[in-house]
Design an enzyme around this catalytic site. Structure first.
Site, PDB file in Angstrom:
ATOM      1  N   HIS A 111       0.958  -0.994  -0.009  1.00 31.02           N
ATOM      2  CA  HIS A 111       0.040   0.129   0.087  1.00 31.02           C
ATOM      3  C   HIS A 111       1.048   1.074   0.024  1.00 31.02           C
ATOM      4  O   HIS A 111       0.785   2.094  -0.617  1.00 31.02           O
ATOM      5  CB  HIS A 111      -0.828  -0.024   1.194  1.00 31.02           C
ATOM      6  CG  HIS A 111      -1.642   1.009   1.371  1.00 31.02           C
ATOM      7  ND1 HIS A 111      -1.270   2.390   2.050  1.00 31.02           N
ATOM      8  CD2 HIS A 111      -2.897   1.449   0.666  1.00 31.02           C
ATOM      9  CE1 HIS A 111      -2.368   3.148   1.975  1.00 31.02           C
ATOM     10  NE2 HIS A 111      -3.243   2.792   1.205  1.00 31.02           N
ATOM     11  N   CYS A 126      -6.699   5.295 -16.817  1.00 30.95           N
ATOM     12  CA  CYS A 126      -6.487   5.907 -15.595  1.00 30.95           C
ATOM     13  C   CYS A 126      -5.656   4.941 -14.577  1.00 30.95           C
ATOM     14  O   CYS A 126      -5.472   5.496 -13.283  1.00 30.95           O
ATOM     15  CB  CYS A 126      -7.463   6.596 -14.798  1.00 30.95           C
ATOM     16  SG  CYS A 126      -8.755   5.637 -14.555  1.00 30.95           S
TER      17      CYS A 126
END
Lengths: 884, 884
Positions: free
Chosen positions: B453, B829
């Site tokens: 993360h 994206c």
């Protein structure tokens, strides 16, 4: 020229054309059909749905309607003479629905007409009875007056005249009470009841159409498959008077037994009653002979009823039930419809009709709803038995079972070994409970719904399951199961009904499934028609035996990991997973090898001569490891591992998204020694079983969760090396096929390349649906309900294959795979393999077989036959179109 | 006819044809090219890779080789006369590689030839020097004798004769030591060293080919892109003697500065040295003038070097570095290769060459590796600065930063408000840390790797990150960070280098990125060429400003949930999520509305006149909720909720597979009030910002995780209603577009239907890759390493778009979408939007734009230009083929 109104009776039967059912409604169409058959139908006419739809849309009937209506009414008046015309108005929607106004009888009985009827029948009391019926129905139904007001007037009248509170009235009393009813209507509405037939009819028609628009009716239509039915047809029909004396009455006859399907006329009859008073289903029907013995009216028309029954069955080519009225010994038929029946009766009737050559065998097969068989294939609660209900949950897996409450795998296993049935009770289940579920006869959980782990696995095992019985409290340590004040203890007996969700205290008598007779005959016929093969998903000998008994032609999915959960193996499996060196892992695997080999050998022996597809280890390894604190401590002790160290290993193995994690062929790639052990167990077992049975099983080794050809090749090469080694050791090279699950979108896209190496594909549509939709089945409950409520999904994509999305991938993979390898074997092993709509899709795109839970095999056989029939019909149609 | 051997020098230059580089190797091809250019190259010949490959495969050279070889050797002998032929053998692989044997010099110097060389040069000491060099190299390299044995003999010899331990020897001493070397070889191998050139050469060639087969060489080739290079070419070349007196030596010249790219000749020189003694890179190079001043030999050939540099740059159309030898004032060139250079130099050279019209601008743009720009765009550790290393982790996000250690969001925020930089230190990060990451200058974690993360988010933010520095221990409560005995405390200064993974104590001088000069020029040129637009993924004003500075043409992805993590909002967000009624939820949303509206207004003001795509709330709600025990207790207190009840809510919200759970548009469908609040915030903000800036932003509202058109329509309708309400309230209807992410396989398949409603598609290739492959990025570390090691995946599909699988879905969706709606806007994206290979794919399939992290915008601009150039080249080629 017929435009809005369709006459029937007296030799006339206007056709509704191809759309008769939609245009005339069920009742209008039935009356027209009976008239065409020459059966005695009171003359009348149907106001078609085209006209009523116009009225609903524009507030009036279309141009030209009035002239047709007046002409039809004139025709009925002429036919009635010398009686005055007395008519019934009945709504006739295409499909029966609640909330819609019922029939309105005895229209036309104004003062003068009542006197005329008295004169024509010579029975003034009867005429007054009819008039009173008209006034009450008209007041209550059309004018929406309070029924209690009529009751009150009648009671006061009878008291005042010293008459009994119920029973027939004489002509004078009857006339007087009728006058009071008319006065009540005038008081309440400010207008006396209309006297003229035309006005009565017009008012009644308005009311009937108004009732089409009630919220209840609209809600019902939106729930059924008929949201686009614009309007109901209306039937206007001459009254047949079942209340005209002793030789009159109304009844219902069914041509076959609604419970068993046996061919015998039966029904019910009410003397001196008007038609619509008898409307109940055929339950409790009495044989016609008994009715005739009891009722003079029935005896009078017995021959007519028998003849009508024969003609109607022949015409509708199905068992029917019809309404009749006897008016002074004369028979009139009022309606006919397909007989509502049990699944058992449905099968018997289809087979019976085919035996009588009323329909052919293909049609018999095509008529049965495959899903309805589910009820036949499991034991059921005896419907007559009294029950002591403890709680109710979600009916998660059908069937009923009685057994002893068990709270753990060990308890369930002990009961099983003692020859007793266990009912496994858990708050919820996980993969570690699969062994306990195998040992139990049925499963009860407090949490979860139709798609919970317990529900899915139980359906797969064909075991009854009640899930999410949220009012229950489970205390496994104390060994109690409580609901409110009541408590059931460990060792007590309970009964579950997975078909209704009922949890009952004590034993309840069950009826066992009967798979002979009509069921067996129809299945035979289906097998003769279908081209799609049907296999079962099974791991245990018990399941394999059920699968064979239900007609499975092999095993399409043997989930090898289920064998890892067998009792006594968990320790070895955990030692294997937590091994810190390849050597330690190989040691644990060496201990597992003989156990797996024996499992497979037993399975291959049962399936001798049939294909068996074994999937290599699939779930993430952490699913085999304990989560509870005390279990972790125990495991650390058993492995001689520091608890802290074990906890860190468990943490390292945990995953954010196990569904998309380290599982499937990814396990075989990181730990090839596991796949090698499994390959050896499978191939050795195949040779052993072939030697024992003389009928070789060619095992199909299936590599799960492949996304690319490279992954498949990696695993296939490991298996090949094991096979070569076995060939050298035993002097007999094992025969096997190796193929893959197509359960990831990428595998479907790359099917052309994968088929260069794989001998077969089996579509794992559970996971393919999860990944294509990006929906975790375990987590879907939180939003799928909103989806269904908002109409965002036509059906649960985990129940019926999503043709547009997931289906396109399946079709694409089939085409691309076969383009590379024309003889590629294609099957499906997801739960969709037992769903009729999905099976039809599989047949359409040319799969070779479907594989489903053993208990759904008969459903799949039937659905496959229906798919073949549908395909032929399509081909025939295409052929016809091409010929045109 | 050339078949196996290619001559060069003395006016000859055999062509290797189209495959010269593969056939002759890098060195052979360079020598042939220089010979063709008329540059002074010692004559020689290259044994082509076709011949050596045959030798490696069959253990001997092919038929006809020997005759060609003998003829070529005869040619060199004739050229050398009156000197004896003295030759060098150099391996010439296509690409330089370690483990391969180096050059072998002075071949041919047997006793007789040595005397002949002494006579021809008039320098017997030189001749003996060459002979000794030959004997030692031949002994050590070809015969694999121990270098220490030669050292020992030489030392003993010098001691015995009272000579200094190093330095040149006279002819007699030299000859005597040479005889000792020859004796050593005879002792060790049982045979005296070969005297004849032919035998020496044959033995040396065998040894060179043997070295191609060492494990080290094989491993190296398998790691590079040249696994299929079957064999190296071998160059046999007349020696140029850099050791022939004062006016001799060997050197290296580069045509431009390797660090800056400035145009100036520089290099290094070693007097009295033979060629291969100087091989270091161009670092520490001195200007040519200084070399000429220091060395008579260089001064003598200065003009020749300048002329050669000019001719080589013009020929190779690039900056080069070349090796040369000066033999008694005569210049010989031995090799030439492209100059190894820094990214900064690479840009300056490309722009410089284009300025000098040696190449055109398109070629300048095409030459720069877009990925290399990453290093330029972040501050860097000054390479000259001393550092105090604390630990090393994974270099997870490039750039360097110095700051104060902070262990929590609050600490980081306090530092930021105080105008100081914070280095956030966490064991690992989760979505709740995003706010702290925003406040910090860089991130350090103890656990996790490139796809953790922390790494993914830091890369997206363009902040330096060192992840998984496993030797560190963090005690957030005590406020300490320790490695071994060393401890850094809360408030201490540290420096992170996200490019190397270094964690350093104290401040280290940093150099800031320089985005002017050649960089700016090249970017301008790229913008003139590309057709693909480039947007940035950004949520904050800071990121939006960086994006604009880096040339982004809008925002392609604003993840609205990031704003939920802003400080002071978490409480509101949690109250909203845990609301137990729609009313309570609406209340919390009403409090959030002005905050979100202000966020968007600020963003729209920065992006005035550019498109901004805002994605509605996407992550599962539980990501916003606490997990730590004390935080749960605190939250319960804050909400006035029983702790038990809160815990049950948290449990109910937990998911088995959050990636496939209740997120994306599923949130908008179950809680439409959230989407409505967000729509209102976006549309209001757009009107506010337009009023303020005068340049309207047309916001693009993006619905995430759509699988069907029905879902999209549901959300679009909610937004439309909000827009209508705003239009009524403000008297100005907001303009907006509404479209969707295509991030599920089903959305790609159903793109035709979805495009009926959606105005744009943005491919969310992170999630599309996860679902298409069925791989959770969070969990992939456990097996992806094995995949790369086993060669099962050509590249990480999360870094470079998988063209075959995921790419087919993207292409399919683009085609189906445009078939429905020809003006459908298409973008990407996912993180692939910043990856050059993926950008090229996007250009090929006709997307309109890519959107990437602000720090990757320049990379994307360059990659887009290169894609356009490649497309033109393809079109040109197709045109040519069509014309043929």
């Amino acid at each position: 020229m017929v435009r809005w109104i369709y006459r029937f009776g007296d030799g006339v039967a206007d056709e509704g054309g191809a759309n008769a059912a939609a245009l005339l409604g069920a009742k209008g169409a039935a009356l027209a059909a009976m008239a065409r058959l020459g059966l005695p139908v009171p003359a009348g006419f149907t106001i078609g749905a085209a006209a009523t739809a116009h009225h609903l849309a524009h507030g009036r009937f279309p141009n030209g309607f009035e002239a047709e209506f007046d002409a039809a009414l004139g025709w009925l008046e002429a036919l009635a003479a010398p009686r005055p015309p007395v008519l019934a108005l009945r709504p006739s929607p295409e499909r029966a629905m609640p909330g819609l106004e019922g029939a309105l009888l005895d229209l036309g009985l104004g003062d003068i007409a009542t006197r005329a009827l008295a004169q024509a029948t010579g029975d003034p009391a009867f005429a007054q009875d009819c008039r009173r019926r008209f006034l009450r129905q008209f007041g209550e139904t059309v004018l929406r007056l309070d029924p209690a007001d009529f009751e009150e007037r009648a009671d006061a009248f009878r008291r005042g005249r010293g008459l009994p509170p119920a029973g027939p009235l004489g002509a004078e009393d009857g006339g007087a009470l009728g006058a009071l009813y008319a006065a009540l209507i005038a008081e309440e509405t400010g207008t006396p009841p209309p006297d003229a037939l035309g006005l009565q009819l017009a008012t009644a028609i308005e009311a009937a159409l108004r009732s089409w628009r009630t919220p209840r009716a609209i809600a019902w239509r939106s729930l059924t498959a008929l949201p686009d039915q614009a309007a109901p047809a209306l039937v206007v029909q001459t009254m047949a008077f079942g209340n005209l004396g002793r030789r009159s009455g109304a009844g219902l006859v069914s041509t076959r037994d609604a419970e068993t399907g046996a061919k015998r006329l039966a029904g019910s009859f009410l003397a001196a009653a008007q038609g619509d008073e008898i409307k109940a289903g055929a339950r409790g029907a009495e044989p016609l002979d008994r009715l005739a013995a009891a009722h003079e009216a029935v005896a009078a028309v017995r021959e007519g009823l028998v003849a009508a029954a024969g003609r109607l069955e022949a015409h509708f080519r199905d068992a029917v039930e019809f309404e009749f009225t006897v008016e002074d010994g004369r028979l009139f038929l009022l309606d006919v419809r397909p007989l509502a029946r049990s699944t058992r009766a449905d099968l018997a009737i289809a087979v019976g009709l085919a035996g009588e050559r009323i329909i052919d065998r293909r049609e018999a097969v095509a008529r049965i709803d495959p899903a309805s068989l589910d009820h036949l294939l499991h034991p059921r609660i005896d419907p007559a038995a009294p029950v002591d209900l403890l709680a109710r949950g979600v009916p998660a897996s059908p069937g009923a079972a009685t057994g002893v409450v068990a709270f753990s795998a060990a308890e369930a296993e002990d009961l099983r070994l003692a020859g007793r049935k266990a009912i496994l009770v858990r708050v919820e289940t996980g993969p570690e409970d699969v062994h306990a579920m195998h040992a139990a006869a049925a499963i009860l959980t407090v949490r979860g719904g139709m798609t919970s782990h317990a529900a899915v696995i139980a359906r797969g095992m064909g075991k009854p399951c009640v899930a999410g019985a949220g009012t229950l409290r489970v205390d496994a340590r104390a060994g109690t199961l409580s609901a409110g004040e009541r408590t059931v203890r460990r060792g007590d007996t309970v009964t579950l009904d997975g078909g209704s969700g009922a949890v009952m205290v004590g034993a309840v008598p069950l009826s066992q499934p009967e798979l002979t007779g009509a069921f067996a005959t129809l299945m035979d016929w289906a097998d003769g028609i279908r081209t799609l093969r049907v296999r079962a998903n099974a791991e245990t000998v018990a399941d394999a035996n059920i699968a064979r008994a239900f007609g499975a032609e092999g095993i399409g999915l043997c989930r090898s990991e289920h064998m890892f959960f067998e009792s006594g193996r968990t320790g070895l499996v955990r030692a294997m997973i937590l091994a810190e060196t390849v050597e330690a892992r190989r040691e644990a695997l060496a201990a597992l090898l003989p156990l797996q080999r024996a499992d497979f050998a037993r399975l291959f022996t049962v399936m001798a001569g049939h294909p068996v597809t074994v999937r290599l280890l699939d779930p993430p390894l952490h699913e085999f490891l304990p989560r509870a604190e005390e279990e972790i401590a125990a495991l650390a002790g058993a492995l001689g591992m520091a608890e802290d160290r074990l906890r860190r290993r468990l943490e390292a193995l945990a995953e954010a998204n196990p569904m998309l994690g380290h599982r499937g062929c990814r396990l075989a790639i990181t730990f090839p020694e596991i796949a090698e052990m499994q390959a050896r167990a499978i191939l050795d077992a195949a040779l052993d079983a072939a030697a024992e049975t003389g009928a070789a099983v060619v095992p199909q080794i299936m590599v799960p969760l492949v996304a690319s050809r490279a992954e498949f090749d990696f695993v296939a090469e490991r298996v090949r090396i094991v096979a070569q080694a076995i060939g050298r050791e035993r002097g007999a090279a094992p025969h096997y096929e190796i193929g893959t699950m197509i359960e990831l979108p990428r595998a479907a896209l790359r099917a052309g390349a994968i088929a260069e190496s794989a001998a077969f594909f089996s579509f794992g549509t559970n996971d393919l649906t999860q990944t294509t939709y990006g929906i975790s089945r375990d987590d879907a409950a939180a939003f799928l309900r909103a989806y269904v409520e908002e109409g965002l999904m036509p059906h649960d994509p985990f129940a019926t294959l999503d043709h547009e999305g997931v289906g396109e991938l399946v079709r694409m993979a089939a085409e691309r795979g076969r383009a590379t390898r024309p003889d590629l074997e294609l099957g499906i092993c997801g739960e969709h393999g037992g769903d009729p709509a999905s099976i039809r899709f599989c047949a359409e795109i040319g799969l070779d077989y479907v594989s489903c839970s053993p208990f759904r095999v008969p459903i799949a056989r039937l659905a496959a036959a229906q798919a073949a029939i549908a395909a032929e019909a399509r081909t025939g149609e295409i052929g016809r179109k091409a010929a045109e």
